[in-house]
Design a protein around this motif. Structure first.
Motif, PDB file in Angstrom:
ATOM      1  N   ASN B  31      66.598 -40.527  52.082  1.00  0.00           N
ATOM      2  CA  ASN B  31      65.310 -40.889  52.445  1.00  0.00           C
ATOM      3  C   ASN B  31      64.826 -41.076  53.914  1.00  0.00           C
ATOM      4  OD1 ASN B  31      65.745 -41.050  49.416  1.00  0.00           O
ATOM      5  ND2 ASN B  31      65.505 -43.562  49.396  1.00  0.00           N
ATOM      6  N   MET B  32      63.776 -40.473  54.065  1.00  0.00           N
ATOM      7  CA  MET B  32      62.896 -40.407  55.280  1.00  0.00           C
ATOM      8  C   MET B  32      61.514 -40.596  55.293  1.00  0.00           C
ATOM      9  SD  MET B  32      65.268 -37.403  57.249  1.00  0.00           S
ATOM     10  CE  MET B  32      64.793 -38.048  58.848  1.00  0.00           C
ATOM     11  N   PHE B  33      61.178 -41.417  56.407  1.00  0.00           N
ATOM     12  CA  PHE B  33      60.012 -41.822  56.382  1.00  0.00           C
ATOM     13  C   PHE B  33      59.095 -41.872  57.747  1.00  0.00           C
ATOM     14  CE2 PHE B  33      60.589 -44.418  52.559  1.00  0.00           C
ATOM     15  CZ  PHE B  33      61.872 -44.594  52.682  1.00  0.00           C
ATOM     16  N   TRP B  34      57.952 -41.575  57.698  1.00  0.00           N
ATOM     17  CA  TRP B  34      56.986 -41.691  59.032  1.00  0.00           C
ATOM     18  C   TRP B  34      56.134 -42.660  59.023  1.00  0.00           C
ATOM     19  CZ3 TRP B  34      57.927 -39.535  63.459  1.00  0.00           C
ATOM     20  CH2 TRP B  34      58.567 -38.414  63.695  1.00  0.00           C
ATOM     21  N   TYR B  35      56.107 -43.471  59.982  1.00  0.00           N
ATOM     22  CA  TYR B  35      54.995 -44.619  60.075  1.00  0.00           C
ATOM     23  C   TYR B  35      54.249 -44.373  61.388  1.00  0.00           C
ATOM     24  CZ  TYR B  35      57.256 -47.357  56.475  1.00  0.00           C
ATOM     25  OH  TYR B  35      57.846 -48.071  55.250  1.00  0.00           O
ATOM     26  N   ARG B  36      53.368 -44.874  61.405  1.00  0.00           N
ATOM     27  CA  ARG B  36      52.631 -45.121  62.948  1.00  0.00           C
ATOM     28  C   ARG B  36      52.406 -46.653  63.007  1.00  0.00           C
ATOM     29  NH1 ARG B  36      46.522 -42.599  63.289  1.00  0.00           N
ATOM     30  NH2 ARG B  36      46.462 -44.191  64.794  1.00  0.00           N
ATOM     31  N   GLN B  37      52.287 -46.842  64.254  1.00  0.00           N
ATOM     32  CA  GLN B  37      52.364 -48.400  64.529  1.00  0.00           C
ATOM     33  C   GLN B  37      51.041 -48.626  65.417  1.00  0.00           C
ATOM     34  OE1 GLN B  37      55.225 -50.287  67.266  1.00  0.00           O
ATOM     35  NE2 GLN B  37      54.244 -52.145  67.383  1.00  0.00           N
ATOM     36  N   ASP B  38      49.996 -49.580  65.099  1.00  0.00           N
ATOM     37  CA  ASP B  38      48.982 -49.712  66.040  1.00  0.00           C
ATOM     38  C   ASP B  38      48.935 -51.030  66.135  1.00  0.00           C
ATOM     39  OD1 ASP B  38      47.969 -47.036  64.034  1.00  0.00           O
ATOM     40  OD2 ASP B  38      47.626 -46.919  66.311  1.00  0.00           O
ATOM     41  N   PRO B  39      48.263 -51.502  66.943  1.00  0.00           N
ATOM     42  CA  PRO B  39      48.042 -53.063  67.362  1.00  0.00           C
ATOM     43  C   PRO B  39      47.307 -53.771  66.472  1.00  0.00           C
ATOM     44  CG  PRO B  39      47.764 -51.719  69.418  1.00  0.00           C
ATOM     45  CD  PRO B  39      47.821 -50.828  68.463  1.00  0.00           C
ATOM     46  N   GLY B  40      47.581 -54.644  65.791  1.00  0.00           N
ATOM     47  CA  GLY B  40      46.833 -55.501  64.637  1.00  0.00           C
ATOM     48  C   GLY B  40      46.911 -54.930  63.502  1.00  0.00           C
ATOM     49  N   CYS B  91      59.787 -42.879  62.870  1.00  0.00           N
ATOM     50  CA  CYS B  91      60.665 -42.161  62.124  1.00  0.00           C
ATOM     51  C   CYS B  91      61.653 -43.218  61.462  1.00  0.00           C
ATOM     52  CB  CYS B  91      61.186 -40.727  62.502  1.00  0.00           C
ATOM     53  SG  CYS B  91      62.299 -40.069  61.258  1.00  0.00           S
ATOM     54  N   ALA B  92      61.917 -43.190  59.992  1.00  0.00           N
ATOM     55  CA  ALA B  92      62.961 -43.885  59.589  1.00  0.00           C
ATOM     56  C   ALA B  92      63.878 -43.517  58.522  1.00  0.00           C
ATOM     57  CB  ALA B  92      62.665 -45.270  58.970  1.00  0.00           C
ATOM     58  N   SER B  93      65.070 -43.652  58.431  1.00  0.00           N
ATOM     59  CA  SER B  93      65.846 -43.186  57.320  1.00  0.00           C
ATOM     60  C   SER B  93      66.657 -44.212  56.529  1.00  0.00           C
ATOM     61  CB  SER B  93      66.767 -41.755  57.523  1.00  0.00           C
ATOM     62  OG  SER B  93      67.817 -42.386  58.441  1.00  0.00           O
ATOM     63  N   VAL B  94      67.180 -43.974  55.460  1.00  0.00           N
ATOM     64  CA  VAL B  94      68.022 -44.902  54.809  1.00  0.00           C
ATOM     65  C   VAL B  94      68.690 -44.234  53.410  1.00  0.00           C
ATOM     66  CG1 VAL B  94      66.142 -45.597  52.837  1.00  0.00           C
ATOM     67  CG2 VAL B  94      67.971 -47.068  53.547  1.00  0.00           C
ATOM     68  N   ARG B  95      69.729 -44.567  53.145  1.00  0.00           N
ATOM     69  CA  ARG B  95      70.397 -43.849  52.162  1.00  0.00           C
ATOM     70  C   ARG B  95      70.380 -44.873  50.861  1.00  0.00           C
ATOM     71  NH1 ARG B  95      75.998 -43.431  53.563  1.00  0.00           N
ATOM     72  NH2 ARG B  95      75.590 -41.226  53.950  1.00  0.00           N
TER      73      ARG B  95
END
Lengths: 115, 115
Positions: B31-40, B91-95
């Motif tokens: 499993n892989m993921f894309w997030y974006r981080q924005d203030p608030g 980006c993140a991943s997990v098994r």
């Protein structure tokens, strides 16, 4: 619709004192909760987690408390150290057994620990 | 230790450009993921993938696409970059693991500025 809420955008604590970071959630299907710590220009790192079958989990200076009836969790850091200064995100998942479910993150709380 | 590597720490692109953000993990995670981080706004999920060639929309997929041709690589594509896509991308991943759930492993992030 923010399912995981961190209502305090920032917190300032003196070194050696307790830091308490709070998180509320709305979805009763959430079964597993995590806290992440993020320094500027780095990715979040896993800090501590708790399953819904527990109400407390402790790891060194970090303790997470879960109140299911109130849909509330908190992270306690005792004693706080300057190196704890970071943004803390709580996250929730509907699954404890499988990592297939995506995590829902809160908006983050910036903790500053001053000498 | 699991390593998730994002190819660029900082990027500056012009409005209308096609932008590729690359992410590689070295622990055979499904499993892989894309997030974006924005203030608030915290971390918001853009896209995720449970397997090669598979992709699922997250909460804010508009203006983005993804590619997962190999298990270890998950690419985020901004088809025509706009200024409101200026953000920190994570980006993140997990098994999937039936014995426990320790959350994701994140990369260090890519700070994208669209001018």
């Amino acid at each position: 619709d923010q399912q995981v809420k961190q209502n305090s955008p920032s917190l300032s604590v003196q070194e050696g004192r307790i830091s308490i970071l709070n998180c509320d959630y709305t979805n009763s299907m959430f079964d597993y909760f995590l806290w992440y710590k993020k320094y500027p220009a780095e990715g979040p790192t896993f800090l501590i987690s708790i399953s819904s079958i527990k109400d407390k989990n402790e790891d060194g200076r970090f303790t997470v408390f879960l109140n299911k009836s109130a849909k509330h969790l908190s992270l306690h850091i005792v004693p706080s150290q300057p190196g704890d200064s970071a943004v803390y995100f709580c996250a929730a998942s509907p699954s404890t057994l499988y990592n297939t479910d995506k995590l829902i993150f809160g908006t983050g709380t910036r903790l500053q620990v001053f000498p | 230790d699991v390593k998730v590597t994002q190819s660029s720490r900082y990027l500056v692109k012009r409005t209308g450009e096609k932008v590729f953000l690359e992410c590689v993990q070295d622990m055979d995670h499904e499993n892989m993921f894309w997030y974006r981080q924005d203030p608030g706004l915290g971390l918001r999920l853009i896209y995720f993938s449970y397997d090669v060639k598979m992709k699922e929309k997250g909460d804010i997929p508009e203006g983005y696409s993804v590619s997962r041709e190999k298990k270890e690589r998950f690419s985020l594509i901004l088809e025509s970059a706009s200024t409101n896509q200026t953000s920190m991308y994570l980006c993140a991943s997990v098994r999937p693991d039936a014995t426990g759930n320790y959350g994701y492993t994140f990369g260090s992030g890519t700070r994208l500025t669209v001018v």
